[in-house]
Structures are given as structure tokens and as C-alpha cells.
Design a protein around this motif. Structure first.
Motif, PDB file in Angstrom:
ATOM      1  N   LEU A   1      45.697 -27.256   7.293  1.00  0.00           N
ATOM      2  CA  LEU A   1      46.668 -27.309   6.197  1.00  0.00           C
ATOM      3  C   LEU A   1      45.997 -26.897   4.891  1.00  0.00           C
ATOM      4  N   ASN A   2      44.769 -27.375   4.700  1.00  0.00           N
ATOM      5  CA  ASN A   2      44.005 -27.039   3.498  1.00  0.00           C
ATOM      6  C   ASN A   2      43.663 -25.551   3.463  1.00  0.00           C
ATOM      7  N   VAL A   3      43.307 -24.989   4.609  1.00  0.00           N
ATOM      8  CA  VAL A   3      42.978 -23.563   4.687  1.00  0.00           C
ATOM      9  C   VAL A   3      44.180 -22.716   4.287  1.00  0.00           C
ATOM     10  N   VAL A   4      45.361 -23.067   4.793  1.00  0.00           N
ATOM     11  CA  VAL A   4      46.573 -22.327   4.418  1.00  0.00           C
ATOM     12  C   VAL A   4      46.790 -22.390   2.907  1.00  0.00           C
ATOM     13  N   MET A   5      46.600 -23.568   2.337  1.00  0.00           N
ATOM     14  CA  MET A   5      46.820 -23.722   0.897  1.00  0.00           C
ATOM     15  C   MET A   5      45.812 -22.908   0.089  1.00  0.00           C
ATOM     16  N   ARG A   6      44.559 -22.921   0.494  1.00  0.00           N
ATOM     17  CA  ARG A   6      43.548 -22.166  -0.253  1.00  0.00           C
ATOM     18  C   ARG A   6      43.786 -20.661  -0.162  1.00  0.00           C
ATOM     19  N   ALA A   7      44.294 -20.227   0.981  1.00  0.00           N
ATOM     20  CA  ALA A   7      44.508 -18.797   1.174  1.00  0.00           C
ATOM     21  C   ALA A   7      45.789 -18.283   0.526  1.00  0.00           C
TER      22      ALA A   7
ATOM     23  N   ARG B   1      52.286 -20.286  -8.073  1.00  0.00           N
ATOM     24  CA  ARG B   1      52.888 -20.091  -6.760  1.00  0.00           C
ATOM     25  C   ARG B   1      53.537 -21.408  -6.313  1.00  0.00           C
ATOM     26  N   LYS B   2      54.610 -21.297  -5.536  1.00  0.00           N
ATOM     27  CA  LYS B   2      55.391 -22.490  -5.185  1.00  0.00           C
ATOM     28  C   LYS B   2      55.089 -22.988  -3.782  1.00  0.00           C
ATOM     29  N   VAL B   3      55.092 -24.324  -3.666  1.00  0.00           N
ATOM     30  CA  VAL B   3      54.979 -25.008  -2.379  1.00  0.00           C
ATOM     31  C   VAL B   3      56.195 -25.922  -2.253  1.00  0.00           C
ATOM     32  N   ALA B   4      56.900 -25.832  -1.128  1.00  0.00           N
ATOM     33  CA  ALA B   4      58.115 -26.625  -0.948  1.00  0.00           C
ATOM     34  C   ALA B   4      58.084 -27.362   0.382  1.00  0.00           C
ATOM     35  N   TYR B   5      58.749 -28.503   0.412  1.00  0.00           N
ATOM     36  CA  TYR B   5      58.920 -29.253   1.647  1.00  0.00           C
ATOM     37  C   TYR B   5      59.986 -30.318   1.428  1.00  0.00           C
ATOM     38  N   PRO B   6      60.625 -30.771   2.516  1.00  0.00           N
ATOM     39  CA  PRO B   6      61.596 -31.868   2.400  1.00  0.00           C
ATOM     40  C   PRO B   6      60.865 -33.214   2.395  1.00  0.00           C
ATOM     41  N   THR B   7      61.449 -34.190   1.707  1.00  0.00           N
ATOM     42  CA  THR B   7      60.832 -35.525   1.630  1.00  0.00           C
ATOM     43  C   THR B   7      61.820 -36.587   2.119  1.00  0.00           C
TER      44      THR B   7
ATOM     45  N   THR C   1      48.786 -29.530  -2.724  1.00  0.00           N
ATOM     46  CA  THR C   1      49.442 -28.712  -3.750  1.00  0.00           C
ATOM     47  C   THR C   1      48.838 -28.964  -5.119  1.00  0.00           C
ATOM     48  N   GLN C   2      48.609 -30.217  -5.436  1.00  0.00           N
ATOM     49  CA  GLN C   2      48.002 -30.553  -6.727  1.00  0.00           C
ATOM     50  C   GLN C   2      46.575 -30.028  -6.833  1.00  0.00           C
ATOM     51  N   MET C   3      45.852 -30.035  -5.746  1.00  0.00           N
ATOM     52  CA  MET C   3      44.483 -29.502  -5.753  1.00  0.00           C
ATOM     53  C   MET C   3      44.466 -28.035  -6.149  1.00  0.00           C
ATOM     54  N   GLN C   4      45.501 -27.295  -5.743  1.00  0.00           N
ATOM     55  CA  GLN C   4      45.570 -25.864  -6.027  1.00  0.00           C
ATOM     56  C   GLN C   4      46.275 -25.552  -7.342  1.00  0.00           C
TER      57      GLN C   4
END
Length: 350
Positions: free
Chosen positions: A91-97, A103-109, A119-122
Motif C-alpha cells: 500500500l505504501n509503495v503504491v502511494m509513493r509511486a 494529487r487526490k486519494v479517495a476511499y469510502p469510510t 495519504t498524510q505522509m505524502q
């Protein structure tokens, strides 16, 4: 104190994993969704006969032996598989790449809290879209975000529900960014998203050996995606991210599908029994295709029950956040552990 950290790191809260008692503690541990049964006997054989020469050398950088074994089990080419130090690393690799500021990151909660942390790390833009009242999938809202990375955990934690393949297919077809289908609990589910990976270049399925294969202590996960997508992920992967022992036991575990399926079947039977017992105590219990249940006590006193159970040596998971602060997430244990939990809850509630 000297400010050593990037602004976004200083401002964010750290991800808090489930409590881990000390080895040897007399604890019934139903809080981290570990499998209640030991790993395959083939795994123990590998450990007992492990050649120390492989500890002296660097491991294969791509976990090639595991990729070949997983390829045989899943009937998919080995170059469609990337191996990680647990699925969390992938999951981290996808985020770093794929993400950066703006850039936007989305998901349902509600869902896996680590998505927010990554997301906050990036310093990426976070878009959280609530599930419906009964966990209806917010398909149109997610399509509208057209995020650079969209996370869908299915089966989802902490709810245990699944998102239908048809809805995932519609989402994948409309997104220009990457769709990450987090299938950590797929071994307990009725369907999987492997066909979508083959249909869409922008889809990656991420899986783990922590749940179905009883290897949470080893840290081994893998992703399945088109090699064109994996090529970018390899650019940010650590050189030797999977150790030699993890590769060897991972091969043994994933190759023993009969044993894994037997343990999964036992967990499913116990899940049904525990669900019935909790409902008889007055709990609301959500349908689950995982190795845990999301439940709501009849008096909405989830935090009280969590604390009292902990005092009795029974750990369950409590989330102090909106929408979950009146609920508990309970891992399926052995039948004996489950009955001790029911007995403790009965006494607390009466």
C-alpha cells in the motif's frame, strides 16, 4: 523541542495498531484479526530444516520463488505479481509511486485507517466518502472524485462487508488513476477481484498471508497487477524487501491450499456460531465475509465492554471515532475462546 520533521509529518497522528500482549501472557486475543489456527505443517517443516547459508546471503530481490508458487496457485503469470513485507508495505509503495501534493486519494469510510496515514505522509489531498447507512457503496461519488489513487477494501474492515464485482468493474472503467482493491480478507470471502486485474491495467489487487494462512508474524504480502503498472511500483520498492525466511515459509504456506481451506472453513463455522450467540445477547451483528464481526451492544456501551473485557484478559477492538464508537470489532477465535467471550459478555450485561 527541535522540529526535525516535515510540516505534514509533525501535524499528523500516527497509526495505532491493535494491542499486542507480551509473549506468554494469558490473554484471549480477539483484536487484530489473526487466524486462531497455526500455519500449515509444511511451514514448520521449512523452519526446522532452513539452511543457514540463506541467512548469510541477500535474498532474491523479487521474491521469485514465492512469485512462482503464487503463480501456480492463482493461474496467473509470475511477472504479474509483486511481493511485499506485508500488504501494508505494498500500500505504501503504491502511494509513493502514484501520489504527491495536490494529487487526490479517495476511499469510502469507515475503512482501514492506514489509508489516511499514508495519504498524510505524502501530503496528498484526502477525499473520504461515507458509506451509506447499511454500507451501500458510494459508487457515483467515488467516480466523481476521479482520484489518482482509490482504495477499496473488500471485504472491508471494520464492517466485514464486500463490494460487488460489478460495482468495482464500473468504478475501474471510469477512473483514470489507480484502483487499489485491498483483498486482505479475500480467503474468507465468496468472490475475488482477480478477473478485474486482468481486465484493467489500472487495477491492483493486494493480498496478505497474515489472515488466511496464519502468517501475521512473518510479514508477507503480494500484489497482482498488469506488468505495466508494476514497473512503476518496482522503482520505489526497497531493494531486498522480503527476507529469505519469509520467502521460504510463504512458498510452503501458499502451496498448501488444502490446509488453508480447511482452517478457513472452520473459521466460517465459528463465525456463524458466534454471530448467533451475540444476537441472542441482544447485539446487532453485521453480516461478515471476513474472520471478524462488527457488533453493536444493545446498550451502546461499547467502550465500557471493551475496558471490562480487557480487565478480564479478553482483547477486542474498539475504535473511538464517529460511526464506530458504539461498536466493537471481534476477531473469530477458537470455539473455546469464543465461548469464554460470550460468557464474559453475559456476566457483564447482567
Amino acid at each position: 523541542m527541535t522540529d526535525y520533521f516535515r510540516t505534514n509529518i509533525a501535524a499528523m497522528s500516527a497509526y495505532i495498531p491493535g494491542e499486542q500482549p507480551k509473549p506468554g501472557s494469558q490473554i484471549i486475543k480477539l483484536n487484530s484479526n489473526e487466524n486462531p489456527y497455526p500455519p500449515s505443517p509444511a511451514v514448520l517443516t521449512v523452519l526446522q530444516n532452513f539452511n543457514s547459508e540463506w541467512l548469510r546471503r541477500y535474498p532474491n530481490a523479487y521474491g521469485e520463488d514465492f512469485r512462482q508458487a503464487a503463480s501456480q496457485v492463482l493461474d496467473i503469470p509470475s511477472d504479474w505479481i509483486i511481493v511485499g513485507n506485508g500488504s501494508d508495505e505494498l500500500l505504501n509503495v503504491v502511494m509513493r509511486a502514484c501520489t504527491e501534493p495536490e494529487r487526490k486519494v479517495a476511499y469510502p469510510t469507515p475503512t482501514y485507517v492506514l489509508y489516511s496515514t499514508l495519504t498524510q505522509m505524502q501530503s496528498a489531498e484526502l477525499v473520504e466518502i461515507p458509506y451509506g447507512e447499511n454500507y451501500e457503496f458510494p459508487l457515483d461519488e467515488l467516480i466523481a472524485t476521479n482520484a489518482d489513487v482509490t482504495f477499496i477494501a473488500t471485504p472491508n474492515s471494520p464492517s466485514g462487508h464486500v463490494v460487488s464485482i460489478d460495482e468495482l468493474r464500473k468504478l475501474a472503467s471510469k477512473l483514470s488513476g489507480v484502483l487499489v482493491i485491498d483483498e486482505a480478507y479475500v480467503d474468507f470471502a465468496q468472490e475475488n477481484a482477480l478477473n478485474l486485474v486482468q481486465e484493467f491495467e489500472n487495477v491492483i489487487s493486494i493480498r496478505t498471508l497474515s489472515k488466511g494462512y496464519s502468517l501475521a508474524g512473518v510479514r508477507l504480502g503480494f500484489g497482482i497487477a498488469n506488468p505495466n503498472l508494476l514497473s512503476g511500483l518496482y522503482k520505489v520498492k526497497d531493494s531486498y524487501n522480503i527476507d529469505a525466511i519469509a520467502i521460504a515459509v510463504g512458498v510452503a504456506a501458499i502451496s498448501d491450499q488444502v490446509y488453508k481451506n480447511t482452517c478457513v472453513a472452520k473459521v466460517k463455522v465459528s463465525r456463524t456460531k458466534l454471530s448467533i450467540d451475540l444476537q441472542q445477547l441482544g447485539f446487532r451483528v453485521w453480516d461478515s465475509q471476513t474472520n471478524f464481526l462488527l457488533v453493536q451492544p444493545p446498550q451502546a456501551n461499547a467502550e465500557y465492554l471493551y475496558q471490562k473485557l480487557k480487565e478480564q484478559g479478553i482483547l477486542v477492538r474498539y475504535f473511538q471515532q464517529p460511526g464506530l464508537d458504539d461498536k466493537l470489532r471481534i476477531t473469530i477465535g477458537t470455539d473455546k475462546e469464543n465461548q469464554l467471550l460470550i460468557k464474559a459478555l453475559f456476566n457483564l450485561m447482567n
